[in-house]
Design an enzyme around this catalytic site. Structure first.
Site, PDB file in Angstrom:
ATOM      1  N   ARG A  46     -15.017  44.161  71.435  1.00 34.89           N
ATOM      2  CA  ARG A  46     -16.488  44.673  71.510  1.00 34.89           C
ATOM      3  C   ARG A  46     -17.416  44.203  72.043  1.00 34.89           C
ATOM      4  NH1 ARG A  46     -15.473  43.915  65.145  1.00 34.89           N
ATOM      5  NH2 ARG A  46     -14.317  41.894  65.907  1.00 34.89           N
ATOM      6  N   PRO A  96     -23.577  35.228  59.347  1.00 38.55           N
ATOM      7  CA  PRO A  96     -24.337  34.435  60.128  1.00 38.55           C
ATOM      8  C   PRO A  96     -23.943  34.087  61.649  1.00 38.55           C
ATOM      9  CG  PRO A  96     -23.902  33.750  57.828  1.00 38.55           C
ATOM     10  CD  PRO A  96     -22.798  34.694  58.076  1.00 38.55           C
ATOM     11  N   ASP A 130     -14.331  35.950  65.523  1.00 42.44           N
ATOM     12  CA  ASP A 130     -13.592  37.341  65.295  1.00 42.44           C
ATOM     13  C   ASP A 130     -12.350  36.975  64.852  1.00 42.44           C
ATOM     14  OD1 ASP A 130     -16.023  38.363  66.544  1.00 42.44           O
ATOM     15  OD2 ASP A 130     -14.801  38.782  68.330  1.00 42.44           O
ATOM     16  N   ASP A 173       0.677  62.843  49.727  1.00 39.88           N
ATOM     17  CA  ASP A 173       1.708  62.026  49.870  1.00 39.88           C
ATOM     18  C   ASP A 173       1.770  60.925  48.949  1.00 39.88           C
ATOM     19  OD1 ASP A 173       4.095  60.964  51.890  1.00 39.88           O
ATOM     20  OD2 ASP A 173       2.303  59.450  52.172  1.00 39.88           O
ATOM     21  N   ALA A 207       8.132  62.111  47.783  1.00 37.30           N
ATOM     22  CA  ALA A 207       8.733  62.712  49.233  1.00 37.30           C
ATOM     23  C   ALA A 207       7.691  62.219  50.347  1.00 37.30           C
ATOM     24  CB  ALA A 207       8.516  64.342  48.986  1.00 37.30           C
ATOM     25  N   GLY A 260      12.114  64.176  52.339  1.00 34.01           N
ATOM     26  CA  GLY A 260      12.412  63.476  51.012  1.00 34.01           C
ATOM     27  C   GLY A 260      12.636  64.435  49.974  1.00 34.01           C
ATOM     28  N   ARG A 276      16.705  75.264  61.428  1.00 31.85           N
ATOM     29  CA  ARG A 276      17.119  74.409  60.110  1.00 31.85           C
ATOM     30  C   ARG A 276      18.505  74.317  59.763  1.00 31.85           C
ATOM     31  NH1 ARG A 276      16.357  69.868  57.544  1.00 31.85           N
ATOM     32  NH2 ARG A 276      14.808  69.875  55.790  1.00 31.85           N
ATOM     33  N   HIS A 331       9.111  56.648  61.590  1.00 29.63           N
ATOM     34  CA  HIS A 331       9.458  55.687  61.254  1.00 29.63           C
ATOM     35  C   HIS A 331       8.583  54.351  61.099  1.00 29.63           C
ATOM     36  CE1 HIS A 331      13.699  57.375  62.148  1.00 29.63           C
ATOM     37  NE2 HIS A 331      13.367  57.635  60.858  1.00 29.63           N
ATOM     38  N   PRO A 355      20.362  61.526  79.730  1.00 23.62           N
ATOM     39  CA  PRO A 355      19.742  62.755  80.259  1.00 23.62           C
ATOM     40  C   PRO A 355      18.316  62.750  80.645  1.00 23.62           C
ATOM     41  CG  PRO A 355      20.019  62.785  77.910  1.00 23.62           C
ATOM     42  CD  PRO A 355      20.375  61.561  78.423  1.00 23.62           C
TER      43      PRO A 355
END
Length: 1147
Positions: free
Chosen positions: A80, A123, A237, A301, A306, A353, A424, A799, A826
């Site tokens: 910063r 401070p 910091d 979520d 799930a 899930g 799918r 993940h 590949p």
């Protein structure tokens, strides 16, 4: 992601509170009594976008207005000071102006632009540069490490190169004070060493206790002691990460440190929360402020088991994805980026899930709404609805939610020229794809549909309009890669006779004959490189009947002699037996409450599949590791705290136990053993030929991508020899190299496959093994996540471990390094099937692989529940209900959503109208129902129902028993007059009798008129309840003919006796008949039926229950004793036993 960065403000608050309180990491080295604990002052300033204001002065601590200050943004921004985002040595007036000028403004830091909205103020601390130090604690697989340099600050330089390091291996004790001084405090003045040792010891104690994953302080200030006092510690910091998965353990500790009232008694708590203090906040990376849509999906979520993730990368992008599965979501992004469309990739996300239809609908609706905003792009847009082969998610069910959302946005999708590509696989995928195909015919939007016969990312170039020279699984060269082998029918699986069937011997099969029992003698030993074979026996920890049935079905299809599951371990259910299918027959599995009992009764078991939750998997696994009989453990749970996972894996290594997981679907050894739900449902097991062994061993992180590998290998090689999904967490119990070395040592495994991903360095261990010749077999490899370099901001993939912390950990670097080491890599993931085919064909040509004849697996009957869900069977329902339904996202009353019940304020009368009459009645009718309930609620304690309730309550019975006792008295003599009165009055009027004729006919039949007469009330002393009902009905009912008829009857009866008035039962009854017949909501037949089936008595029962409950509660409050009726109130007339009639009965 488990390891998440937190605000600097929160990190300092955690240290401020816990540095002195956290349990000591070592007891043998106490902290010096002279050590001065730092107590930093720190305040957080936030910008409110709604009002364009910052935190008001009234909410700030007093020291802010009296100190020289440091102000800086607190949004995970690095360096910063070098970016001009640091204000030093100013008073609050100047600091406030500085913050206000920047709050809400976009700022570019290096290459990333973000909006400043959170600042930290503390401070200003003047100090000489030689008092600055640098300290960092980091976690890795082997343990924790403390890095320390005697030079800190903004120009600290290359810390890895210059820092002194102190390793703290997992399972080892914290070093002694002398060891710390010697290892990392070499260049520190002698007079400061003890103070720094004290601080570092306490710092590490907090690090461990609060489950930090990373903690850096730069600079750390150690000021010289003055006037004989010891040196003092200060930190300027700070950067920190916490293990978010440890929230169930540390949430209360994190929260209390953020409670300002702990530090300042005048501070007010910020509302009610689960713990003392507000929950920990995990901010987005710099430049990644959550959009409204991202925040909504994040909230969705958090409220489901799930996984639902969404990151908007480029709202103007043309290519949008809606992908099922963490690993699959990465490979789709990779493929889009690899074809040069990274700049057009609009989002990253995944759903997995087994989300419900409603959750999938909300997720899809959010994405489709984003796609169809703004001005249509002349080139149109692309939506890729992709995914791997699911393990147990009903694809058709999740597609229902997506289809619902697509239909809702039909017009915007057409307007924006959206093309949709679907790919799918998994349970019921055929029905799901069929529904999508049919939708495309009616929606007016082009929808192309592909199944698992198409390589997972093959639809990407099709969607992007790119023609490739090499194709995926559908190209002829690939689909014919396996040499033709003769198919032989397996004769080992003859159909068993059903119950009642006559056998060849003439006997009849009995029900008990359907229970199969097995010889479970101790199996032979196995080499270390082969932890699973056709004799492997296991325990399943947790009540997981679905997973166990899947394992047994797999066993049966493989032709195993015994089931792979010996028993279940479930500490909460008590000892019992559960039945499972073995083919068409059944077998019994015991359920034990402890590991100790299970291992003592099953010495042949050496594997445990642990389904414990993330909260209990640590303790259950430590218990399992006590028993040397167990040689392999699979940990299925996601969200296991990283510190726990590390302890488990190192303890397992010391005991020679193989750990697979956590956060894994498990693994599969075709023809031998299946861990839990690995491989998906049986149709996928059969399609991927997992019922017999192939020649290719693979290892992956992703469970969904494991299914893809099984599918690919079955199409381009002779199939999988063994496949393991090690799990997506940062510290899996076993790594790529562990399993690849096993495959290398196993002579039956001829070819290796490694599917790595961005993040971590485990692939480099394999690279080293290939370089030094430890691994000699051909190995095909690819690391997914190559798209990460295309993103301008930090994106967390599916993940927890898929995040590159250095250039070495990127997918591109890994792919280059693997290729250089001699791996077969590949150019893109789409070319993986072709490379696998070429490698396999080469091994066949050289004679190293000799394809075997195929065999037909036995047919596994489909479970009834699954067949019903797929619509393959039907059966008559045992019950029919037409008034309510709780199965969907929202409870329905006669088709009306419960939320609408409250929005429209229909009241209890409206609810009764829905549940009793299956329709909305007009307001005057529902108000009358409520009026009846109020009028019939009670009639004093002396009536028989109330008396029964009181006596039962005083006998010590519960509310339900007391209420039932009172309700059972309701009948023709008490309370049941409503039905009879309605019947008598309506019948008399319907047959044309005048009121006088009705009275005369009743008198001639010696029959009392129900609803007429009262013991106390009379014409001159009217029942006010009746008056209220009459007044309401005459004023509000559109018609009240039967009430008018009853009042005419009353005139006839009261002329004979003034107490023969229309009583409240009669009045309610005739008015309710008027409601049914004249409201327009019912036909005459329906109205008469409701009278006949007891609806009016239902009103009395419902109303009087209110009073009965009141009497019960009243008696309980009064603590009334058992009631015994006084004997002098009972006339007892006993007949002498000596009388002839009595004697004759006795004889």
């Amino acid at each position: 992601m488990s390891s998440k960065a937190i605000h600097e403000y929160d990190a300092k608050m955690l240290l401020s509170y816990w540095l002195q309180r956290a349990p000591a990491v070592v007891d043998s080295s106490p902290i010096s009594p002279n050590f001065v604990y730092p107590s930093p002052n720190v305040a957080q300033i936030k910008w409110d976008s709604a009002t364009n204001t910052i935190t008001p002065d009234a909410s700030l601590p007093p020291w802010v207005f009296t100190s020289k200050l440091v102000a800086k943004p607190d949004q995970l921004i690095k360096r910063r000071g070098k970016s001009g985002l640091l204000l030093l040595n100013k008073n609050w007036s100047d600091a406030k102006t500085w913050i206000t000028e920047r709050a809400g403004k976009p700022v570019k830091v290096e290459s990333v632009t973000g909006t400043l909205n959170t600042f930290i103020v503390e401070p200003f601390l003047p100090h000489p540069s030689h008092t600055e130090y640098y300290v960092c604690i980091n976690s890795a697989r082997e343990g924790d490490e403390i890095l320390f340099t005697h030079e800190g600050g903004i120009d600290v330089g290359d810390v890895d190169a210059k820092a002194l390091k102190l390793a703290i291996p997992v399972g080892k004790g914290f070093p002694s004070r002398d060891a710390i001084k010697k290892a990392i405090l070499t260049y520190v003045p002698e007079e400061k060493k003890d103070t720094l040792v004290d601080f570092l010891t306490r710092l590490y104690s907090v690090y461990v206790d609060l489950h930090f994953a990373y903690l850096e302080i730069n600079p750390l200030i150690c000021l010289d002691g003055e006037n004989g006092n010891p040196p003092t510690i200060h930190y300027l910091d700070m950067a920190a990460k916490l293990d978010q998965t440890a929230e169930s353990i540390c949430g209360p500790k994190w929260a209390i440190a953020r409670d300002l009232s702990v530090y300042d008694g005048s501070a007010k708590p910020s509302g009610v929360s689960a713990d003392r203090g507000p929950p920990m906040v995990f901010p987005s990376p710099w430049g990644r402020d959550l959009t409204k849509e991202e925040a909504y999906i994040q909230k969705l979520d958090g409220s489901t088991g799930a996984s639902l993730k969404l990151t908007v990368l480029n709202p103007e992008g043309r290519v949008w994805t809606m992908v099922a599965g963490g690993g699959a979501s990465v490979v789709y992004s990779d493929a889009i980026a690899a074809h040069g469309f990274a700049h057009e990739l609009a989002n990253y996300g995944e759903y997995s899930g087994a989300p419900t239809e409603g959750q999938t609908y909300e997720y899809a609706k959010t994405i489709i709404d984003l796609i169809t905003r703004g001005t249509p792009n002349p080139q149109g847009k692309i939506l890729i609805i992709g995914g791997g082969i699911a393990n147990f998610t009903n694809v058709a069910a999740t597609f229902k939610g997506i289809i619902r959302a697509l239909k809702e946005y039909k017009a915007p999708l057409i307007a924006h020229h959206v093309k949709i590509f679907v790919r799918r696989g998994g349970p019921n995928y055929q029905e799901g794809l069929k529904a999508m195909r049919l939708l495309g015919e009616s929606l007016g939007v082009p929808i192309k549909v592909y199944g698992p016969e198409t390589h997972i990312t093959e639809i990407v170039p099709l969607a992007l309009g790119i023609t490739k020279a090499t194709g995926g699984l559908k190209t002829p060269a690939v689909t014919t890669s396996t040499p033709t082998t003769p198919t032989t029918k397996n004769e080992d699986f003859d159909a068993e006779p059903g119950v009642g069937e006559i056998q060849a011997s003439g006997g009849r099969t009995q029900p008990n004959d359907q229970i199969v029992r097995f010889d479970t003698s101790v199996s032979r030993g196995r080499p270390a490189f082969r932890p699973f074979d056709e004799t492997t026996r296991s325990f399943v920890f947790g009540l997981q009947p679905r997973a166990i049935q899947g394992m047994l079905d797999f066993d049966y299809s493989c032709g195993r002699a015994t089931p792979s599951v010996a028993a279940m371990i479930y500490p909460f259910g008590g000892h019992h037996i559960q039945k499972f299918y073995w083919g068409t027959k059944e077998t019994l599995l015991p359920v034990y409450t402890s590991v100790q009992e299970a291992v003592s009764k099953h010495p042949d078991v050496d594997v445990i599949v642990n389904f414990s939750s993330s909260r209990s998997v640590y303790s259950s696994t430590l218990d399992i590791l006590k028993y040397s009989q167990i040689k392999a453990i699979a940990l299925i749970a996601e969200g296991v705290p990283e510190r726990h996972a590390r302890e488990i894996l190192h303890l397992a290594v010391s005991k020679g136990v193989l750990i697979i997981g956590p956060a894994t679907v498990g693994g599969i050894k075709p023809g031998c053993f299946r861990i839990g739900n690995s491989g998906g449902m049986m149709d996928n097991i059969i399609a991927s030929k997992l019922y017999r062994a192939g020649s290719v061993g693979y290892v992956s992180k992703s469970g969904g991508m494991s299914n893809e590998l099984n599918n690919i290998l079955s199409l381009v090689t002779n199939g999988t020899y063994e496949g393991i999904a090690i799990g997506g967490d940062r510290y899996p119990g076993s790594t790529f190299i562990d399993h690849l070395l096993r495959y290398e040592a196993d002579p039956e495994c001829k070819m290796l496959v490694l599917l790595g991903e961005v993040g971590g360095i485990e692939e480099y261990r394999v690279i080293e093994a290939v370089k030094n010749g430890t691994i000699k077999k051909p190995i095909v490899a690819w690391a997914i996540g190559t798209c990460a370099k295309m993103f301008t901001t930090e994106v967390q993939f599916g993940h927890a471990g898929s995040m590159a912390n250095s250039a070495l950990e990127t997918a591109d670097a890994k792919n280059v390094a693997m290729k250089a080491a001699g791996f077969i890599v590949p150019d893109t993931f789409e070319e993986l099937p072709q490379v696998l085919k070429e490698t396999y064909d080469g091994l066949v040509a050289s004679g190293k692989i000799v394809p075997k004849a195929e065999r037909e697996p036995p047919v596994i009957p489909m479970d009834y529940k699954w067949a019903q869900e797929l619509g393959l069977i039907r059966k008559p329902a045992a019950f029919i209900s037409t008034i309510s339904d709780e199965r969907g996202q929202e409870l329905l009353y006669a088709g009306m959503r419960i939320s609408d019940v409250f929005k429209e304020d229909i009241g209890i009368g409206g609810v009764v109208s829905l549940l009793w009459f299956k329709r909305r009645l007009p307001p005057w009718a529902t108000k009358f129902i409520e009026m009846v309930l109020m009028l019939t609620a009670d009639h004093g304690p002396a009536v028989s129902g109330a008396m029964n309730t009181i006596v039962t309550s005083r006998a010590g019975k519960d509310l339900v028993s007391s209420l039932a006792s009172g309700l059972l008295t309701i009948g023709s003599r008490f309370g049941g007059a409503l039905d009879e009165a309605a019947s008598m009055f309506s019948s008399a009027r319907d047959t044309g009798l005048t009121p006088r004729e009705f009275v005369d006919e009743s008198r001639k039949a010696n029959k009392l008129i129900s609803g007429i007469g009262h013991k106390i009330k009379s014409v001159n002393n009217p029942d006010l309840r009746v008056e209220l009902v009459k007044e309401y009905v005459q004023k509000n009912f559109p018609s009240h003919t039967l009430l008018d008829y009853a009042l005419a009857v009353e005139k006839v009866t009261t002329a004979k006796k003034d107490t023969l008035i229309l009583n409240v039962d009669g009045c309610i009854a005739v008015c309710f008949v008027d409601l049914l017949r004249d409201s327009g909501a019912f036909t005459r037949e329906e109205a008469d039926e409701y009278i006949t089936i007891g609806t009016l008595n239902g009103l009395f029962v419902l109303g009087r229950s209110i009073g009965f409950i009141g009497h019960h509660l009243d008696q309980k409050r009064l603590r009334a004793p058992l009631y015994r009726h006084p004997a002098d109130d009972i006339f007892i007339n006993m007949i002498p036993v000596g009388q002839p009639r009595i004697l004759s009965r006795v004889n």
